[in-house]
Structures are given as C-alpha cells and as structure tokens.
Design a protein around this motif. Structure first.
Motif, PDB file in Angstrom:
ATOM      1  N   GLY A  22      -3.240  11.135   7.248  1.00 38.66           N
ATOM      2  CA  GLY A  22      -3.797  10.502   8.444  1.00 38.66           C
ATOM      3  C   GLY A  22      -5.083   9.728   8.227  1.00 38.66           C
ATOM      4  O   GLY A  22      -5.824   9.476   9.172  1.00 38.66           O
ATOM      5  N   ILE A  23      -5.374   9.353   6.958  1.00 39.23           N
ATOM      6  CA  ILE A  23      -6.572   8.560   6.689  1.00 39.23           C
ATOM      7  C   ILE A  23      -6.150   7.163   6.240  1.00 39.23           C
ATOM      8  O   ILE A  23      -5.409   7.019   5.276  1.00 39.23           O
ATOM      9  CB  ILE A  23      -7.435   9.191   5.571  1.00 39.23           C
ATOM     10  N   SER A  24      -6.613   6.137   6.938  1.00 36.33           N
ATOM     11  CA  SER A  24      -6.327   4.763   6.509  1.00 36.33           C
ATOM     12  C   SER A  24      -7.627   4.095   6.121  1.00 36.33           C
ATOM     13  O   SER A  24      -8.670   4.404   6.673  1.00 36.33           O
ATOM     14  CB  SER A  24      -5.684   3.968   7.639  1.00 36.33           C
ATOM     15  N   ARG A  25      -7.521   3.152   5.204  1.00 35.06           N
ATOM     16  CA  ARG A  25      -8.735   2.526   4.726  1.00 35.06           C
ATOM     17  C   ARG A  25      -8.643   1.005   4.713  1.00 35.06           C
ATOM     18  O   ARG A  25      -7.649   0.449   4.253  1.00 35.06           O
ATOM     19  CB  ARG A  25      -9.033   3.005   3.307  1.00 35.06           C
ATOM     20  N   VAL A  26      -9.706   0.360   5.186  1.00 40.61           N
ATOM     21  CA  VAL A  26      -9.848  -1.089   5.097  1.00 40.61           C
ATOM     22  C   VAL A  26     -10.846  -1.357   3.975  1.00 40.61           C
ATOM     23  O   VAL A  26     -11.891  -0.713   3.905  1.00 40.61           O
ATOM     24  CB  VAL A  26     -10.357  -1.658   6.437  1.00 40.61           C
ATOM     25  N   TYR A  62      -2.379   2.772  -0.411  1.00 42.02           N
ATOM     26  CA  TYR A  62      -3.216   3.151   0.731  1.00 42.02           C
ATOM     27  C   TYR A  62      -2.494   2.915   2.049  1.00 42.02           C
ATOM     28  O   TYR A  62      -3.094   2.948   3.105  1.00 42.02           O
ATOM     29  CB  TYR A  62      -4.559   2.416   0.664  1.00 42.02           C
ATOM     30  N   THR A  63      -1.198   2.640   1.960  1.00 43.94           N
ATOM     31  CA  THR A  63      -0.380   2.603   3.165  1.00 43.94           C
ATOM     32  C   THR A  63       0.564   3.805   3.145  1.00 43.94           C
ATOM     33  O   THR A  63       1.543   3.860   3.870  1.00 43.94           O
ATOM     34  CB  THR A  63       0.404   1.270   3.235  1.00 43.94           C
ATOM     35  N   GLY A  64       0.267   4.750   2.267  1.00 44.71           N
ATOM     36  CA  GLY A  64       1.038   5.984   2.270  1.00 44.71           C
ATOM     37  C   GLY A  64       2.378   5.891   1.571  1.00 44.71           C
ATOM     38  O   GLY A  64       3.220   6.756   1.735  1.00 44.71           O
ATOM     39  N   LEU A  65       2.581   4.817   0.797  1.00 44.10           N
ATOM     40  CA  LEU A  65       3.853   4.675   0.095  1.00 44.10           C
ATOM     41  C   LEU A  65       3.629   4.876  -1.390  1.00 44.10           C
ATOM     42  O   LEU A  65       2.632   4.424  -1.945  1.00 44.10           O
ATOM     43  CB  LEU A  65       4.448   3.291   0.359  1.00 44.10           C
ATOM     44  N   LYS A 105       5.060   4.941   8.222  1.00 41.58           N
ATOM     45  CA  LYS A 105       4.810   5.930   9.275  1.00 41.58           C
ATOM     46  C   LYS A 105       6.109   6.658   9.615  1.00 41.58           C
ATOM     47  O   LYS A 105       6.132   7.876   9.764  1.00 41.58           O
ATOM     48  CB  LYS A 105       4.262   5.196  10.512  1.00 41.58           C
ATOM     49  N   ARG A 106       7.211   5.886   9.690  1.00 45.88           N
ATOM     50  CA  ARG A 106       8.464   6.502  10.120  1.00 45.88           C
ATOM     51  C   ARG A 106       9.148   7.268   8.996  1.00 45.88           C
ATOM     52  O   ARG A 106       9.665   8.370   9.198  1.00 45.88           O
ATOM     53  CB  ARG A 106       9.427   5.423  10.639  1.00 45.88           C
ATOM     54  N   ASP A 107       9.156   6.686   7.781  1.00 44.05           N
ATOM     55  CA  ASP A 107       9.994   7.232   6.710  1.00 44.05           C
ATOM     56  C   ASP A 107       9.251   8.039   5.651  1.00 44.05           C
ATOM     57  O   ASP A 107       9.873   8.607   4.771  1.00 44.05           O
ATOM     58  CB  ASP A 107      10.740   6.090   5.998  1.00 44.05           C
ATOM     59  N   GLY A 108       7.929   8.062   5.688  1.00 43.61           N
ATOM     60  CA  GLY A 108       7.197   8.797   4.662  1.00 43.61           C
ATOM     61  C   GLY A 108       7.016   7.983   3.396  1.00 43.61           C
ATOM     62  O   GLY A 108       7.222   6.774   3.380  1.00 43.61           O
ATOM     63  N   ALA A 109       6.666   8.674   2.317  1.00 48.60           N
ATOM     64  CA  ALA A 109       6.219   7.990   1.101  1.00 48.60           C
ATOM     65  C   ALA A 109       7.332   7.240   0.372  1.00 48.60           C
ATOM     66  O   ALA A 109       7.079   6.284  -0.341  1.00 48.60           O
ATOM     67  CB  ALA A 109       5.574   8.982   0.153  1.00 48.60           C
ATOM     68  N   PHE A 110       8.583   7.688   0.527  1.00 47.12           N
ATOM     69  CA  PHE A 110       9.680   6.986  -0.155  1.00 47.12           C
ATOM     70  C   PHE A 110      10.972   7.228   0.598  1.00 47.12           C
ATOM     71  O   PHE A 110      11.285   8.347   0.980  1.00 47.12           O
ATOM     72  CB  PHE A 110       9.844   7.481  -1.591  1.00 47.12           C
ATOM     73  N   CYS A 139      -3.548  -0.973   9.209  1.00 51.04           N
ATOM     74  CA  CYS A 139      -4.040   0.408   9.192  1.00 51.04           C
ATOM     75  C   CYS A 139      -3.756   1.081  10.533  1.00 51.04           C
ATOM     76  O   CYS A 139      -3.317   2.218  10.585  1.00 51.04           O
ATOM     77  CB  CYS A 139      -5.536   0.440   8.898  1.00 51.04           C
ATOM     78  N   LEU A 140      -3.970   0.335  11.622  1.00 51.67           N
ATOM     79  CA  LEU A 140      -3.761   0.931  12.942  1.00 51.67           C
ATOM     80  C   LEU A 140      -2.290   1.207  13.209  1.00 51.67           C
ATOM     81  O   LEU A 140      -1.950   2.152  13.915  1.00 51.67           O
ATOM     82  CB  LEU A 140      -4.308   0.002  14.027  1.00 51.67           C
ATOM     83  N   ALA A 141      -1.415   0.372  12.633  1.00 53.80           N
ATOM     84  CA  ALA A 141       0.015   0.535  12.863  1.00 53.80           C
ATOM     85  C   ALA A 141       0.490   1.905  12.408  1.00 53.80           C
ATOM     86  O   ALA A 141       1.503   2.414  12.871  1.00 53.80           O
ATOM     87  CB  ALA A 141       0.790  -0.551  12.133  1.00 53.80           C
ATOM     88  N   GLN A 142      -0.252   2.504  11.489  1.00 53.58           N
ATOM     89  CA  GLN A 142       0.124   3.846  11.028  1.00 53.58           C
ATOM     90  C   GLN A 142      -0.394   4.925  11.956  1.00 53.58           C
ATOM     91  O   GLN A 142      -0.163   6.102  11.712  1.00 53.58           O
ATOM     92  CB  GLN A 142      -0.456   4.091   9.642  1.00 53.58           C
ATOM     93  N   GLU A 143      -1.139   4.528  12.981  1.00 57.20           N
ATOM     94  CA  GLU A 143      -1.772   5.471  13.894  1.00 57.20           C
ATOM     95  C   GLU A 143      -2.521   6.553  13.137  1.00 57.20           C
ATOM     96  O   GLU A 143      -2.246   7.748  13.285  1.00 57.20           O
ATOM     97  CB  GLU A 143      -0.725   6.099  14.824  1.00 57.20           C
ATOM     98  N   PRO A 144      -3.491   6.148  12.332  1.00 61.25           N
ATOM     99  CA  PRO A 144      -4.230   7.143  11.555  1.00 61.25           C
ATOM    100  C   PRO A 144      -5.158   7.933  12.477  1.00 61.25           C
ATOM    101  O   PRO A 144      -5.482   7.484  13.572  1.00 61.25           O
ATOM    102  CB  PRO A 144      -5.048   6.286  10.600  1.00 61.25           C
ATOM    103  N   ARG A 145      -5.574   9.105  12.009  1.00 60.61           N
ATOM    104  CA  ARG A 145      -6.548   9.871  12.791  1.00 60.61           C
ATOM    105  C   ARG A 145      -7.952   9.483  12.374  1.00 60.61           C
ATOM    106  O   ARG A 145      -8.890   9.622  13.149  1.00 60.61           O
ATOM    107  CB  ARG A 145      -6.299  11.365  12.592  1.00 60.61           C
TER     108      ARG A 145
END
Ligand code: ATP
Ligand code: MG
Lengths: 400, 251
Positions: B79-83, A241-244, B106-111, B162-168
């Motif tokens: 762009g969805i983050s969850r707590v 859930y952190t996109g990784l 956020k910078r590098d993507g999924a891998f 979650c905010l660090a990713q600047e989600p929408r």
C-alpha cells in the motif's frame, strides 16, 4: 471470428495469403528462363522460409517486446530438433508427437536457462545466454554423444526400435516422416504453360503452423501480458514501484520464445529427420537476431519478412557464380565484361554474407525500424498527397 | 503509533553517514512534509522506505508490518506508492496504457499470465483507467506517447498512476522541482483535492516552502542525516534552529 481488431485482421490475412500462395508468389519466372534462378518456390526453400519465420516470430516476443537480447536461441532450436528425431526413432514417424515433444523439451530447457540468465539484464544477459548456448553446442558435439551422436549428427537408422511403426519399410529403406500417412515429402506439381508450381505437404504443414504461431503472437502483443512486456522494456523501475514483478513476466516471455524456437527445430527435423550440433552454434543464434532486426523488431510482421529476406539471400545469391555473371554481361565488350564480373564477384556465391552485411548496415542506419519502417515510409510517400486531411485527426499507431 | 514508523534508521555510503538515527512517525491521513538542505538525506530516507535501499540499522514499520527485506514490488503491494524526483513513467507506452498498468497491478497482484485476452476488452480496467485520466485532467491526451509530454504532464500522470492503485501512503519526492509557477500551483491544488477526497496519508519531500506551507500538517526538518525538529508548520516557521540550518539560507 478471430477476435481481432480490423487492422490486425488485415495483417493476419496478408500473412495467410503470402503463406498459402507462396508456391505461386515465389515462382514468378518460367522454368528454364534466364531469371529462373531467382525463383524460390521449391519445397525445401519454402519450408525454410516458414520455419525460420516461426523462429523469428518467437524471438521477437522476447526481444521485440521486453528488449532482452538473447544470443542463445539456437540452442532451443537444436534441442527441438534432437527431441523430434528421437521421437521418430523411438515412437513413430508421425510428426505430431515429434513436434509436441520438441516444444515441451525446449520449453523446459528455456525455463532453466532463462531462470539463470534473467538474473542479469542488458549485455550481461546476452553474454549469459550466449555462454549457455555455446555450452549446449559443445555438449552436443562431444560429451552427450550417446544422445546427440556427436559430430555425425543424429539420424534415423534401419534398426530404430520404432514402437508404433516399422524399423524399415518393406523394400528395406528408412520410413519417411508423415502426418497420419500423408508423407511430408509428397509434392504435387502443377504445370501452367512454361511455369511449374510445386505444392508440398510438408510446406503446407509448416505454413499452417506458422499461421497459428503468428496468430498467437498477435494475441500476445494485444494482451495485458504483452503490455506488461513492453512496460518491462520501457521502465523497470516504474514497474517495480507499481507493485509488479518484472521477473516472471520476462521469464514467461523467454520460455514462450524458447518454445517457438523448439517448434521451429521440431519442424526442421520433421521435414528432414536429422539433427546436428551446428544448429546450436552462435552463428545460428545471431542469424535470428539479424532476421528480427532487419524485418523490424517489436513489429508483428517484421520477423517474418526478415526471415524470408535472409533465407532468400542465403539460398539465391549464394548460387550465383562467375559463369552466370558472364552470361548476364556477355553483351558488354570482353574487357569491360571481365571488369564488371570482377567487381561483382566478391558479393555473390560464398560472398553473399558480404552483401547481406552491407544491406543489414544500410537498414540499421537508414531504417532503424527495419523493413516494416521502409514499407510504412513508402506507403506514406505514395498516399502523401491525398491523406493530408486525415492526418489532423488524432490516431493511434499500433505496431504493424 | 502512526501508519509509518521509522525507528533509529541509519545508512552509510562508504565514508559518508547519509542517515544517522532517523526517527519519524507519520500519522494516518495526515500530510507530513520532510524538508532540509541539499544532501540532507531526504531521498535516501525515502529509498529506505520503499525497498530501493536497505538501511544499515533501525526498523521501518508500515501499518504494523516491517518493510525491511521486502522487494519494491512487495512493498508497493502493501500500500505504499512513490512519485520520483524525476518522473518515472512508461515513456514508450501511451498515456492510457500507463494508467492501465497500475490498475492491473491493483486487481491482479504482482504477476498474472493473461497472454491471450484482449487488453482493451478488460472493461473494468479500461473504465477505471479512463476515469482516473479524467480526474487527472488528461483524458484528451490518452493516445499520446507518454515520453512526448511536458514535464508537468508527466508528473501529473505519475501521480495519477500512483493514485490509481489507491495506496494508503503516497510518497512524493520533490513533485514540483523544475516546474513553472502555474504547474506548481496546479500540483498543490491536485494534492489538496486528493487529500480531501481520499483516505490517504501523504509524505512529501519539498524544497518549495510555498508548497510545504500550503499542504503540510506536520513538518520534519532533516539536516546532515538527522532530524532537527518535528512540529506544526506555524512552529517550524519561527524555530531558531530551523532558521539557522535551513530557512536561513533559503530566505
Ligand atoms: N547511492 C548512493 N551512493 C553514494 N552516495 C549517495 C547515494 N545516494 C545518495 N548519496 C549521498 O548521500 C547524501 C544524501 O543524499 P540524498 O539524495 O538523500 O539527499 P537529498 O536530501 O535528497 O538532497 P536533494 O535535496 O539534493 O535531493 C548525499 O551526500 C549524496 O551524495
Ligand atoms: Mg533528493
């Protein structure tokens, strides 16, 4: 120079000193003295120390960082050995191409096994790796006989079609492995008073490769990739859930550790050019797990210590027999001497597994962080009094 | 059309219809609360939005794209983050490392294979993470193991990550559950501040009416897997159906 933090530099230097001066460090007792059988400074054993050190350092990148416990890593070791021996048979007795091929082939093999096994985690992952390794062992033993030479094991013969080199030496023997002409078996003996120190070319090649392998693992531990692997172990849900995507991270770690195992297998064959299926058996896979846990999983130096510890026991304790015991305890009255020898007997010789098993249990129960934790506790205990003031300052504790 | 559009979503667990025909639209840059009694299906609905569950029927659109059939990390990258209801953080890692991971994502993507670089030498990552820790008021805890912090701090860290990713779109599942009053008020202030400072849409599940009425612009009341009403906080307070189904028991 190496782009390391101070603490890591110290660690690197410690390992370098241990490796480079091993012929002295492991030979503390004069030749011919009663204690000489505890010496471990002979080429064959020293090679084994560093080769299994490499194996365990690589295993730790997977198990120590991601927590995925593979029970099949010996398969990669075996594949590495077979690849290297084939390179000796077909291409040249130079160890460099052989080692390179072992790393590449075992990497590919790890990619395949990892891809399938990593579809599951926890115990199911372990079982899948175990199943794959046993499958490989059985294949090597029977079906793949043309490649592995089955039960006998793959060996060099006098009619190998070596492209760059000769099939047989001038005096009709099988050529030996070498590094651009430097024979791996060549050994220089240094005699200092009653001591004999042996400097073996093969050992130093393995030692330098261990240093490189250790340095690489250090860099991986401190890299963003290493942090992601620790995150995989810590909380996969959050990672998702952190996109990784945890899968490629764990697969990469699996392949890297498989390549380390292949490297170790290739080096084994380079020191002694033969490869047998038993190298892939589950006991061999279990051994590297023990080494890593005993030394301290997830620590940098732990696997090296664990490998050294287990190989030392295997080779030194297993050689002690009853007559040696009798000579040690001959100062006791006869009846008591026999009783003492009788009591110790199950723990030595073939019984070294028992001793190792007990030690392993003690470590896991009392020192869950392995030998490294033991070392840290001793350090804390020794410097306990004078360091009190420092303890208040906030500090980070990077993995040893 | 909102930034998030849920249409006719249904989810069944064996014999239990946890969600039946949920329709919901969350307007961009608003704070939308979802309330309802225990077992109403609120968390289940959230799980359907982030890829943890796949609904049996219906569609979920985020910014015009369907999220169905995508895995959690892909949905997050949209762009969805969850707590979570119980904080999900990297307990074995330090607070700083916890904060660096979403910045990397956020910078590098999924891998990305960056196995040799020194983690602390990535200046942009370190700076962004440090700034976020300062914003979250946790800078002095940066070297602590995340697991050793109080629950309130863990929650704070999770929101910060979650905010660090600047989600929408930020989804919060009972962010103040089990918190002391003071921590709850801090969280309300934090969320208000986030809402004022950023272009962000927040959907929040909450039992605490104080939190709901201090933050929400729209409220959806869910009961037994179906939305009862959706309205402004003022209207919800006086709504007879809501009183009966929900506030009646809580008051
Ligand atoms: N994975 C699952 N398998 C089976 N049943 C489930 C599952 N998840 C939720 N349920 C059931 O679905 C219903 C709705 O659960 P959900 O967690 O969505 O409720 P909630 O509104 O979040 O409640 P709470 O306020 O207690 O968090 C409950 O009856 C629950 O037991
Ligand atoms: Mg819930």
């Amino acid at each position: 120079m190496l782009n390391l933090q101070k603490h890591d530099k110290t660690l690197m230097i410690i390992v370098a000193v241990l490796v480079l001066f091993a012929p002295f460090i492991l030979n503390p007792f004069p030749t011919g003295s009663a204690m000489a059988q505890f010496n471990a400074g002979y080429p064959d054993l020293m090679q084994r120390f560093v080769i299994f050190g490499i194996f365990a350092v690589g295993f730790n990148i997977l198990f120590g960082l991601t927590g995925y416990l593979s029970f099949g890593h010996a398969a990669f070791l075996g594949v590495g050995s077979y690849s290297a021996v084939w390179m000796f048979k077909l291409l040249s007795m130079n160890v460099i191409p052989a080692i390179l091929l072992s790393v590449v082939i075992s990497g590919l093999f790890a990619l395949l096994i990892g891809f399938v096994s990593l579809r599951r985690s926890g115990i199911y992952f372990s079982i899948l790796t175990l199943a794959f390794a046993q499958m490989s062992f059985n294949l090597a033993y029977s079906v793949l006989t043309p490649i592995t030479n089955g039960e006998t094991g793959l060996q060099l013969t006098l009619d190998d079609p070596r492209i760059l080199g000769v099939s047989a030496t001038a005096d009709g023997g099988i050529p030996v492995t070498s590094l651009f002409g430097l024979e791996m078996r060549s050994t220089y003996e240094m005699i200092v008073g009653p001591w004999t120190f042996q400097f073996n070319a093969g050992y130093y090649l393995c030692g330098i490769i261990l240093l490189a392998a250790f340095y690489l693992s250090l860099r991986i531990f401190r890299s963003p990739f290493g942090m992601m692997l620790r995150a995989v172990k810590s909380n996969q849900t959050r990672l998702n859930y952190t996109g990784l995507n945890p899968k490629p991270y764990t697969l990469a770690a699996f392949v890297i550790s498989g390549m380390y195992a292949g490297l170790a297998g290739g080096l084994m064959a380079s020191m002694d050019p033969l490869a047998g299926a038993e190298r892939m058996q589950w006991t061999a896979s279990g051994e590297v797990v023990l080494m890593t846990i005993l030394g301290g999983a997830g620590t940098l130096i732990g696997p090296v210590l664990g490998a050294g510890f287990i190989k030392y026991f295997e080779n030194i304790f297993s050689k002690i027999n009853d007559s040696i015991l009798h000579s040690w305890f001959s100062f006791l009255p006869d009846g008591i001497e026999d009783a003492v020898v009788f009591l110790i007997h199950p723990f030595i010789g073939k019984g070294w597994h028992l001793t190792l098993g007990i030690l392993f249990m003690l470590v896991v129960i009392f020192l869950p962080g392995g030998l490294v934790e033991g070392g840290q506790r001793i350090k804390k205990w020794v410097s306990g009094g004078k360091n009190k003031a420092d303890d208040k300052a906030p500090k980070t504790e990077p993995a040893e | 059309m909102g930034i998030l559009d849920v249409k006719d979503v249904g989810k069944r667990f064996g014999g239990l219809q946890a969600l039946g025909n949920v329709n919901l639209s969350v307007a961009e840059n608003s704070v939308h609360a979802i309330i309802g009694p225990n077992g109403a299906g609120k968390s289940t609905l959230l799980n359907c939005l982030v890829g943890k569950l796949v609904p049996d029927t219906g569609s979920v659109m985020f910014d015009g794209q369907s999220v169905l059939g995508r895995s959690p990390h892909e949905i997050n990258q949209m762009g969805i983050s969850r707590v979570f209801q119980t904080p999900e953080i990297f307990g074995d890692l330090t607070v700083m490392e916890n904060m660096m991971i979403p910045v990397f994502a956020k910078r590098d993507g999924a891998f990305r294979m960056h196995a040799i670089e020194n983690m602390m030498a990535e200046r942009d990552i370190v700076e962004t993470a440090e700034k976020m820790l300062v914003d979250m008021n946790m800078a002095e805890k940066r070297h602590m193991h995340a697991a050793s912090m109080s629950r309130g701090d863990k929650r704070r860290l999770e929101i910060g990550m979650c905010l660090a990713q600047e989600p929408r779109l930020l989804l919060l599942d009972e962010p103040t559950a089990g918190m002391a009053r003071a921590d709850t008020n801090n969280t309300i202030d934090l969320l208000k501040q986030i809402k004022d400072e950023r272009d962000i849409t927040i959907a929040i599940i909450e039992h605490d009416m104080h939190v709901v009425f201090s933050l929400a612009e729209r409220i959806t009341v869910l009961a037994q897997g179906t939305p009862l009403v959706e309205d402004t906080p003022e209207n919800i307070k006086g709504h007879p159906k809501v009183r009966e189904a929900y506030l009646g028991e809580a008051a």
